[in-house]
Scaffold this motif. Structure first.
Motif, PDB file in Angstrom:
ATOM      1  N   THR A 170       0.884  -1.401   0.141  1.00  0.00           N
ATOM      2  CA  THR A 170      -0.102   0.058  -0.026  1.00  0.00           C
ATOM      3  C   THR A 170       0.836   1.180  -0.095  1.00  0.00           C
ATOM      4  N   MET A 202       2.226   4.662  -0.803  1.00  0.00           N
ATOM      5  CA  MET A 202       1.451   5.751  -1.409  1.00  0.00           C
ATOM      6  C   MET A 202       2.244   6.286  -2.662  1.00  0.00           C
ATOM      7  N   PHE A 230       0.034   5.904  10.662  1.00  0.00           N
ATOM      8  CA  PHE A 230      -0.197   4.640  10.147  1.00  0.00           C
ATOM      9  C   PHE A 230       0.862   4.601   8.829  1.00  0.00           C
ATOM     10  N   THR A 283       5.230   1.907   4.706  1.00  0.00           N
ATOM     11  CA  THR A 283       6.570   2.034   4.352  1.00  0.00           C
ATOM     12  C   THR A 283       7.247   3.607   4.120  1.00  0.00           C
ATOM     13  N   GLY A 310       6.083   6.117   2.784  1.00  0.00           N
ATOM     14  CA  GLY A 310       5.712   7.164   1.623  1.00  0.00           C
ATOM     15  C   GLY A 310       5.544   8.407   1.836  1.00  0.00           C
ATOM     16  N   ASP A 321       3.565   2.624  13.447  1.00  0.00           N
ATOM     17  CA  ASP A 321       2.771   1.468  12.668  1.00  0.00           C
ATOM     18  C   ASP A 321       2.407   0.371  13.597  1.00  0.00           C
ATOM     19  N   ILE A 322       1.462  -0.384  13.551  1.00  0.00           N
ATOM     20  CA  ILE A 322       1.077  -1.522  14.484  1.00  0.00           C
ATOM     21  C   ILE A 322       1.934  -2.625  14.048  1.00  0.00           C
ATOM     22  N   ASP A 339       0.063   1.205  18.360  1.00  0.00           N
ATOM     23  CA  ASP A 339      -1.172   1.171  17.830  1.00  0.00           C
ATOM     24  C   ASP A 339      -1.954   2.572  17.936  1.00  0.00           C
ATOM     25  N   ALA A 340      -2.164   3.224  16.821  1.00  0.00           N
ATOM     26  CA  ALA A 340      -2.989   4.437  16.810  1.00  0.00           C
ATOM     27  C   ALA A 340      -4.212   4.589  17.511  1.00  0.00           C
ATOM     28  N   ASP A 359      -2.473   7.900   5.962  1.00  0.00           N
ATOM     29  CA  ASP A 359      -3.158   6.964   4.869  1.00  0.00           C
ATOM     30  C   ASP A 359      -3.879   5.763   5.832  1.00  0.00           C
ATOM     31  N   PRO A 365      -5.698   2.604   7.280  1.00  0.00           N
ATOM     32  CA  PRO A 365      -5.828   0.987   6.412  1.00  0.00           C
ATOM     33  C   PRO A 365      -7.514   1.056   6.238  1.00  0.00           C
ATOM     34  N   GLU A 420      -4.946  -4.309   3.900  1.00  0.00           N
ATOM     35  CA  GLU A 420      -4.245  -4.507   5.023  1.00  0.00           C
ATOM     36  C   GLU A 420      -5.262  -4.424   5.869  1.00  0.00           C
ATOM     37  N   ARG A 442      -6.400  -3.510  12.488  1.00  0.00           N
ATOM     38  CA  ARG A 442      -6.469  -4.406  13.688  1.00  0.00           C
ATOM     39  C   ARG A 442      -6.082  -3.098  14.791  1.00  0.00           C
TER      40      ARG A 442
HETATM   41  C1  LIG Z   1      -2.571   2.382   3.932  1.00  0.00           C
HETATM   42  S1  LIG Z   1      -1.139   1.723   4.948  1.00  0.00           S
HETATM   43  C2  LIG Z   1      -0.173   3.031   4.860  1.00  0.00           C
HETATM   44  C3  LIG Z   1       0.772   2.943   3.840  1.00  0.00           C
HETATM   45  C4  LIG Z   1       1.703   3.966   3.887  1.00  0.00           C
HETATM   46  N1  LIG Z   1       1.364   5.161   3.573  1.00  0.00           N
HETATM   47  C5  LIG Z   1       2.928   3.763   2.820  1.00  0.00           C
HETATM   48  O1  LIG Z   1       3.237   4.765   2.066  1.00  0.00           O
HETATM   49  O2  LIG Z   1       3.447   2.552   2.871  1.00  0.00           O
HETATM   50  C6  LIG Z   1      -1.959   1.652   6.490  1.00  0.00           C
HETATM   51  C7  LIG Z   1      -0.937   1.189   7.552  1.00  0.00           C
HETATM   52  O3  LIG Z   1      -1.640   1.208   8.728  1.00  0.00           O
HETATM   53  C8  LIG Z   1      -1.163   0.092   9.463  1.00  0.00           C
HETATM   54  N2  LIG Z   1      -2.003  -0.118  10.574  1.00  0.00           N
HETATM   55  C9  LIG Z   1      -3.284  -0.673  10.775  1.00  0.00           C
HETATM   56  N3  LIG Z   1      -3.891  -0.801  11.915  1.00  0.00           N
HETATM   57  C10 LIG Z   1      -3.324   0.237  12.617  1.00  0.00           C
HETATM   58  C11 LIG Z   1      -3.284   0.596  13.843  1.00  0.00           C
HETATM   59  N4  LIG Z   1      -4.111   0.104  14.733  1.00  0.00           N
HETATM   60  N5  LIG Z   1      -2.208   1.293  14.622  1.00  0.00           N
HETATM   61  C12 LIG Z   1      -1.320   1.963  13.662  1.00  0.00           C
HETATM   62  N6  LIG Z   1      -0.985   1.294  12.676  1.00  0.00           N
HETATM   63  C13 LIG Z   1      -2.020   0.320  11.974  1.00  0.00           C
HETATM   64  C14 LIG Z   1      -1.013  -1.061   8.554  1.00  0.00           C
HETATM   65  O4  LIG Z   1       0.033  -1.853   9.272  1.00  0.00           O
HETATM   66  C15 LIG Z   1      -0.524  -0.458   7.567  1.00  0.00           C
HETATM   67  O5  LIG Z   1       0.871  -0.519   7.202  1.00  0.00           O
END
Ligand SMILES: C[S@@+](CC[C@H](N)C(=O)[O-])C[C@H]1O[C@@H](n2cnc3c(N)ncnc32)[C@H](O)[C@@H]1O
Length: 460
Positions: free
Chosen positions: A197, A199, A223, A226, A228, A244-245, A290-291, A308, A310, A315, A318
């Motif tokens: 995912t 961006m 969140f 990687t 981005g 990130d979780i 964890d957010a 961004d 999830p 992904e 959680r």
């Molecule tokens: C859409 S992706 C973000 C991609 C990012 N913008 C990039 O360029 O790689 C969403 C991310 O949120 C993370 N995520 C999911 N639940 C979460 C939580 N409760 N707290 C923090 N991160 C979480 C996922 O592991 C995932 O890496």
């Protein structure tokens, strides 16, 4: 009135991509550089030609150092709906404003830019020759001119109905190009560390621009994936951090995303990504967190939160929880203190995100995030609100026939107080908010395919 007298007219040549994102980008950047979006143009719609009134060329240059939505900017010397109108407008342009660029010691070149039509070389030369009434006294230099001028012709937006004559013609002095090349140089395809995912580079820069990220800011992505979005902010000189979780993502471990590679290699991580672009000095840190349970002390730390979250499509959504929170009917293990993984409803996620932004952003700081929506049910009421955050813009990017994501930009306008935490919930608005929870279900349930089939058969 006094203000408008000091404004000069410029022509922006916009890229024909991400149309809805363009106006908020230009408005945000102009505000950032001490200008304001002022224009007599009624509607920008889909046109690539925008006339702007701004106080100085410096502001125009600063704008172009940041925009990825605009290709170029010109000082507008004349404009008309026909060649006659253009020529009379050029004759009215003050000569004293032309002199610095047309004097005998200068070199120049005139280019032609057409939209929705191609001209022959002969037609181009004819148009340039027709401008002989302009007081050019310098020498033509096609390779390295000091000044470049352009005739820009607009043949409308419909490729199936190209008019004989242009709808609008502009003449201007080229000032600067925008940052479109960043889309290639930061392309995810050539990036060291990527995920499913990651961006897209162009959108990451647009988000940083909507967020008015500037030098020495601190930008946070809860969140981060990687990273981005951190890369785009760091490119504009901001110090970046994220959480990130997912342990593997934060530590650059686990399975690789690239087809021909099984596992992530050593040094495939966010810091290395920033290093790849010469931006490592802007890396603060990334943490596993964890957010839904931010571990920050009370305070305002961030100039922008750009993220961004999830959607639960590529992904999981959680969050961590305790044994007590496990829903009825599922086996519990009361003596265990190991956190369990619970599903994180999208409505809770946005609720938490807005509260977190309201608490931790500096006053005037911006939150920029994507909100996934099921388009047949979407209404503006569904956009999460908060008493401390003012909605700045809301732009749609279509994902499929019935789903899209909306780029939401909000600005912190009020200091956070404890009572602000829940004040945006007890209203009808909360019901609309709950609708986000069904996004994943609808995406996967085949609802979108079924509706498309039904629509198709009803048209037959
Ligand atoms: C859409 S992706 C973000 C991609 C990012 N913008 C990039 O360029 O790689 C969403 C991310 O949120 C993370 N995520 C999911 N639940 C979460 C939580 N409760 N707290 C923090 N991160 C979480 C996922 O592991 C995932 O890496």
């Amino acid at each position: 009135m006094a203000l408008s007298c000091n404004l000069n007219r410029y022509l922006l040549l916009m890229a024909q991509e991400h149309l809805e994102f363009r106006l908020p980008e230009i408005k945000s950047l102009l505000l950032l550089f001490g200008g304001q979006f002022t224009s007599n143009q009624e509607s920008y719609g889909k046109s690539p030609f925008w006339i702007l009134s701004i106080p100085s060329e410096d502001i125009a240059r600063n704008l172009m150092k940041r925009t990825v939505c605009a290709k170029s900017i010109f000082e507008l010397w004349g404009h008309g709906k026909s060649t006659e109108e253009l020529y009379s407008s050029l004759k009215n342009y003050p000569v004293e404003k032309m002199v610095p660029f047309v004097h005998p010691d200068s070199t120049y070149k005139i280019k032609i830019h057409t939209f929705n039509k191609t001209l022959t070389q002969e037609e181009k030369v004819k148009r340039i020759d027709a401008l002989e009434f302009l007081p050019f006294e310098g020498k033509v230099n096609l390779k390295k001119p000091q000044h470049t001028f352009s005739i820009l012709e607009d043949y409308g937006l419909d490729p199936n109905c190209i008019p004989e004559k242009p709808h609008n013609i502009y003449f201007g002095r080229w000032i600067a190009d925008g940052q479109r090349e960043l889309i290639q140089s930061y392309s995810v395809k050539k990036r060291h560390f990527i995920g499913n995912t990651s961006m897209d580079a162009g959108l990451s820069f647009i988000m940083a621009n909507h967020g008015q990220v500037k030098e020495n800011d601190v930008v946070f992505d809860p969140f981060v994936g990687t990273g981005g979005l951190l890369i785009a902010s760091a490119h504009f000189g901001a110090y970046v951090c994220g959480t990130d979780i997912d342990y593997n993502t934060v530590h650059g471990l686990g399975k690789a995303t690239r087809k021909n590679q099984k596992w992530r290699g050593p040094d495939e991580n966010i810091r290395a990504n920033l290093r790849q672009y010469g931006l490592e000095k802007y890396y603060l840190d990334v943490l596993v967190s964890d957010a839904s349970k931010p571990s920050w002390r009370k305070g305002t730390y961030f100039d922008a939160i750009i993220t961004d979250p999830p959607y639960g499509i590529r992904e999981s959504t959680r969050r961590t929880g305790s044994q007590k929170e496990i829903p009825k009917g599922i086996e519990k293990c009361p003596e265990s203190h190991v956190p369990v993984s619970l599903s994180y409803h999208l409505s809770d996620m946005f609720f938490d995100l807005l509260n977190f932004a309201a608490e931790t952003l500096m006053l005037g700081g911006r939150l920029v995030y994507w909100l996934p929506v099921y388009t047949p049910e979407y209404t503006e009421e569904m956009v999460p609100r908060h008493p401390c955050l003012r909605l700045i813009s809301n732009c749609e990017q279509k994902l499929s026939n019935h789903t899209s994501r909306r780029l939401i930009t909000m600005e912190k306008v009020k200091t956070f107080e404890d009572r602000d935490q829940y004040s945006h919930l007890p209203s009808d608005h909360f019901l609309a908010y709950q609708g986000h929870n069904s996004f994943r279900e609808k995406y996967f349930s085949g609802v979108t395919k079924r509706i498309a089939r039904e629509e198709k058969s009803s048209q037959e």
